[in-house]
Motif scaffolding. Sequence first.
Motif, short mmCIF file in Angstrom:
data_model
loop_
_atom_site.label_atom_id
_atom_site.label_comp_id
_atom_site.label_asym_id
_atom_site.label_seq_id
_atom_site.Cartn_x
_atom_site.Cartn_y
_atom_site.Cartn_z
N SER A 149 0.73 -1.25 -0.18
CA SER A 149 -0.04 -0.04 -0.07
C SER A 149 0.86 1.19 0.01
O SER A 149 2.17 1.09 0.40
N CYS A 151 0.52 5.80 0.95
CA CYS A 151 -0.30 6.57 1.71
C CYS A 151 0.75 7.83 1.57
O CYS A 151 1.94 8.00 1.86
N LEU A 170 -3.36 -0.73 -2.72
CA LEU A 170 -4.14 0.38 -2.38
C LEU A 170 -3.22 1.70 -2.31
O LEU A 170 -2.16 1.36 -1.80
N ARG A 172 -3.69 5.66 -1.26
CA ARG A 172 -4.57 6.78 -0.76
C ARG A 172 -3.37 8.09 -0.51
O ARG A 172 -2.41 7.83 -0.28
N ILE A 180 -8.93 8.03 -2.02
CA ILE A 180 -8.18 6.80 -2.56
C ILE A 180 -8.02 7.00 -3.86
O ILE A 180 -8.83 7.50 -4.67
N ARG A 183 -7.64 1.09 -5.97
CA ARG A 183 -7.46 -0.16 -5.34
C ARG A 183 -8.05 -1.05 -6.20
O ARG A 183 -8.60 -0.62 -7.34
N HIS A 189 -7.52 0.88 -12.12
CA HIS A 189 -6.16 0.04 -11.44
C HIS A 189 -5.47 -0.82 -12.29
O HIS A 189 -4.12 -0.96 -12.28
#
Length: 210
Positions: A149, A151, A170, A172, A180, A183, A189
């Motif tokens: 992921s 962030c 993911l 975000r 977001i 994902r 995606h």
Amino acid sequence: MRRPGSMKALEALGRVRLSENFFFRDFLHSEIADFYRIPNLPDDPDLAIAAGRKLCEDLLEPLQASFGRLHIRSAYRNAAVNDFGNRNRLNCASNAASAADHIWDRRDADGHMGATACVVVPLTHDRHPEDGGWQGLAWWIHDHLPYGSLCFFPKLWAVNIRWQEAPERLIRSYAAPRGILTRPGMDNHAGDHSALYPGFPAFQGAMLIR
């Protein structure tokens, strides 16, 4: 390896090489630990080393080879440091949420290991400091690296880049536009996103996306 119980043992842990260019010592710094004098030492060094090696080998090495030297903002936090940060609203999630994330030496609720480092990629922010400039790096990583992921944060486009044994894939952001970016299951995606990061460096390293 046992939890360090002396300066010499901590020194030995710091010398553990996680990848070609990264050692465990690179990831031990924590402003919370330093200011509040909480030793940031892993309870399970072997698990922390195993997870850290995957983070470094699969994600940080190819990212640094492609973009130049990374600035590590924060990375490993032990359970005591993370819990203190959470209880005192110092931008730390709960220990349960941080297991296999910033707490490298705890597995997540499903038994998977993982590790996170918050890094700044100076080249990206220097070239794209405008609002939304973080998105080019996000899509470049998405197309090239087996991240768990991501962030992103407003200051310098710092990004929590996470390796996970069972990757979420993911992305975000707390930087605008917040929320977001992608994902699994979202229309954006799959496929090639190179049109969204023109002029970015060519990928350096072995492709590991699985």
